[in-house]
Design a protein around this motif. Structure first.
Motif, short mmCIF file in Angstrom:
data_model
loop_
_atom_site.label_atom_id
_atom_site.label_comp_id
_atom_site.label_asym_id
_atom_site.label_seq_id
_atom_site.Cartn_x
_atom_site.Cartn_y
_atom_site.Cartn_z
N TYR A 298 0.82 -1.22 0.00
CA TYR A 298 0.00 0.00 0.00
C TYR A 298 0.85 1.27 0.00
O TYR A 298 0.43 2.31 -0.51
CB TYR A 298 -0.96 -0.03 1.20
N THR A 299 2.06 1.17 0.57
CA THR A 299 2.95 2.34 0.55
C THR A 299 3.35 2.68 -0.88
O THR A 299 3.49 3.85 -1.24
CB THR A 299 4.20 2.05 1.40
N ALA A 300 3.54 1.64 -1.70
CA ALA A 300 3.91 1.90 -3.10
C ALA A 300 2.82 2.70 -3.80
O ALA A 300 3.10 3.64 -4.56
CB ALA A 300 4.14 0.57 -3.82
N ILE A 301 1.57 2.36 -3.52
CA ILE A 301 0.45 3.08 -4.14
C ILE A 301 0.40 4.51 -3.61
O ILE A 301 0.23 5.48 -4.36
CB ILE A 301 -0.88 2.34 -3.86
N GLU A 302 0.59 4.63 -2.30
CA GLU A 302 0.57 5.97 -1.69
C GLU A 302 1.68 6.84 -2.26
O GLU A 302 1.47 8.03 -2.53
CB GLU A 302 0.73 5.82 -0.17
N ALA A 303 2.84 6.25 -2.46
CA ALA A 303 3.98 7.01 -2.98
C ALA A 303 3.68 7.55 -4.38
O ALA A 303 3.95 8.72 -4.69
CB ALA A 303 5.22 6.12 -3.02
N VAL A 304 3.10 6.70 -5.22
CA VAL A 304 2.76 7.13 -6.58
C VAL A 304 1.75 8.28 -6.54
O VAL A 304 1.88 9.28 -7.25
CB VAL A 304 2.20 5.94 -7.39
N ASN A 305 0.78 8.16 -5.67
CA ASN A 305 -0.27 9.18 -5.62
C ASN A 305 0.25 10.50 -5.06
O ASN A 305 -0.14 11.57 -5.52
CB ASN A 305 -1.46 8.67 -4.80
#
Lengths: 537, 71
Positions: free
Chosen positions: A365-372
């Protein structure tokens, strides 16, 4: 678990079966013995049995190998760390036995290969010793090779017998592990496993069975942190990345190189670290957030280009899988010593965002948060993970991919006008526009590493430099203000507050639980993980 | 963060990095710089292994028994 161990079998000679809630198994051998494979099978089995699991491994940094361990903790309840001391030590060699007996609980079980280990009399009173000629029996079962191949799977059979593990599930896991290889390899593996499982374990030991897991919140997936992070990037919509191999980051680029083409993407291994980040910046410039990554020394090499991305306000995700440093340092050791370079590394005032995942699930989920965050604030985001979480295997609830997967394709809808560095933008937040987007005013901007005006034209104006520096700062202040307050684990008042970040979350939470359970109410815990360290502080 | 810290007598920052020249790890130093609070102290190690639970508890107790460092 060791409290329940008895050496005397129940009447009739059949081993007594004792229920257990959790167990910590440490497997010690050499890195070529496939001990990581045993641990991986156990971890995946636990995940498929709705149990919690956490692993820990050490590996030598040399290609030629050397002593190595894999520790797995399996529980029917919550598992927050890989365990302090082991209930069972599986030792393949004398050095494995002597070096790791100290990590075994008093009363624990030493399961050793009696072909290679000579047990010490003075340790027999403190630990239950169970010697099995693992190497010899493996040769009997499947034939011998110079490297004793297969003895790890034989030992897996012994453990399966000891803990009454689900045989069909293990057989399925073994089958999946050797899919695509010569059928004789799978047959040998299954033969070794069944030979181990058929061993009577010396006829003296009780065996164990896990109580039913309390965790019933859906299908679980089992993977390590590097895998979770890579799949998180794909779910986030990343379709281009570039990198250069370095331990322990390489697993992520290997996975992305294999998986991205399935989704129409590409991952490129470049000639060096600088080329990797520069190429990823190019991908982001083209309109879709891209990723690069590395470990300690590679991050140092990327910092000049990182500064360019900050100045040009280019969205970008940079993964730093930390290891022991500085320089080449300790490539396979666990350390959190890149926070300084992640938050402050580089020349000039170059604010960026840093996020540290707390566990394997959080990596996804951190990967998704980072992209956003990168997209919304047009800023480089560094994901700061570490060797421990990168190789640690955990089971977690399967993400709802229909819900979390996102499409971040370039939006080429014509706009009336566009200033990539608009000084009147609220909180200094502007977004990057993909080249090729029609701008009806006819004023097309540029991006540059030089200080610039609102359209990106280079300038030497001190006034504009001050305004643009403030703009780059203000957008991160706005991000910081929007982040949730860090969670407190326990009451909001007390004597001691433990603060941590990244992969230390589990052990700290367990430390808090253990201290409070013992009536030592002075310990309370808190976490700053999964926050932007720079923006939050 | 300031409000959270105000609820406790001691704030121990647990990290897998060195305590540095001034006795704080890397996050500990950021928090000290930001909040100027002497009750922020570090629990650090660089042995290349993850924290064991008992290590954290032992180090916290040692830290308490040694008392806070003077500024």
């Amino acid at each position: 678990m060791s409290d329940t161990i008895e050496k005397v079998p129940s009447s009739g000679g059949a081993p007594k079966i004792s229920p257990i809630n959790e167990v910590v198994i440490r497997i010690a051998g050499n890195s070529q013995d496939g001990i990581q494979a045993i641990g991986g099978f156990l971890a995946r089995l636990a995940g498929r049995s709705e149990q919690e699991v956490m692993t820990f491994m050490t590996i030598p940094s040399t290609i030629s190998g050397g002593p190595s361990i894999f520790q797995v903790r399996i529980g029917s309840g919550e598992v927050l760390s890989s365990g302090d001391d082991a209930d069972v030590l599986l030792a393949f060699y004398q050095h494995s036995y002597e070096d790791h007996i100290g990590s075994l609980k008093k009363g624990g079980i030493v399961l050793y290969d009696s072909d290679h280990v000579e047990p010490k009399e003075e340790w027999k009173k403190d630990y239950h010793h169970l010697g099995i000629p693992i190497s010899g029996l493996t040769v009997e079962a499947i034939g011998g090779t110079a490297k004793d191949k297969g003895k790890n799977i034989f030992a897996l059979g012994l453990i399966a017998k000891m803990f009454d593990l689900n045989l069909p599930k293990i057989e399925k896991l073994i089958g999946e592990r050797f899919t695509g290889k010569d059928p004789s390899i799978l047959n040998n593996a299954l033969a070794a496993f069944h030979a181990g499982h058929a061993n009577p374990l010396g006829n003296v030991l009780e065996t164990f069975k896990f109580v039913d897991s309390q965790k019933k919140d859906g299908q679980q997936v089992v993977m390590n942190g590097n895998e979770a992070l890579a799949y998180g990037l794909i779910a986030a919509g990343v379709r281009f990345g570039a990198g250069y191999p370095i331990t322990p980051w390489s697993d992520i680029m290997e996975l992305l190189r294999r998986e991205l083409p399935k989704y129409g993407g590409t991952f490129i291994q470049t000639e060096d670290e600088i080329a990797a980040i520069s190429m990823a910046i190019g991908g982001s410039y083209a309109g879709r957030v891209s990723v690069t990554g590395s470990s300690g020394p590679g991050i140092s090499l990327k910092t000049e280009a990182l500064g360019w991305a900050v100045m040009a306000e280019m969205p970008l995700v940079i993964v730093d899988v930390q290891r022991g440093g500085p320089s080449t340092g300790m490539p396979t050791n666990i350390e959190q010593s890149d926070l300084n370079i992640a938050v402050n590394g580089g020349h000039g005032d170059s604010p960026r965002v840093v996020i540290a995942p707390a566990n394997v699930e959080d990596c996804f989920y951190t990967a998704i948060e980072a992209v956003n965050i990168a997209r919304k604030y047009s800023v480089p985001v560094i994901i700061l993970t570490d060797q421990g979480i990168a190789t640690r295997i955990e089971a977690f609830t399967e993400p709802n991919l229909e819900k979390v997967c996102q499409d971040i394709s370039p939006n080429l809808t014509p706009v009336a006008d566009h200033k990539p560095y608009d000084l009147s933008a609220a909180d200094g937040i502007t977004t990057h526009l993909a080249p090729g987007t029609r701008i009806n005013s006819g004023k097309y901007p540029i991006v540059t590493g030089l200080e610039h005006d609102e359209l990106g034209h280079p300038t030497g104006s001190p006034k504009l430099h001050m305004q643009m520096t403030a703009k780059r700062r203000k957008k991160l202040q706005a991000l910081g203000a929007s982040l949730p307050v860090p969670k407190i684990y326990g009451p909001p008042e007390g004597n001691i507050l433990l603060v941590g970040w990244g992969s230390t979350e589990g052990p700290i939470k367990e430390a808090v639980d253990r201290a409070r359970a013992a009536g030592d109410s002075v310990f309370l815990g808190s976490h700053q993980a999964h926050q932007s360290a720079a923006a939050r502080a | 963060m300031k409000n959270i810290f105000s609820g406790f007598n001691h704030v121990l920052v647990v990290e897998m990095n060195d305590e540095g020249l001034y006795g704080f790890g890397q996050l500990g130093a950021i928090l000290r710089a930001r909040y100027c609070d002497p009750k922020i102290q570090g629990i650090n190690k660089t042995d290349g292994l993850t924290w064991k639970v008992k290590e954290i508890l032992e180090r916290a107790k040692t830290n308490m028994s040694a008392g806070l460092r003077k500024l």
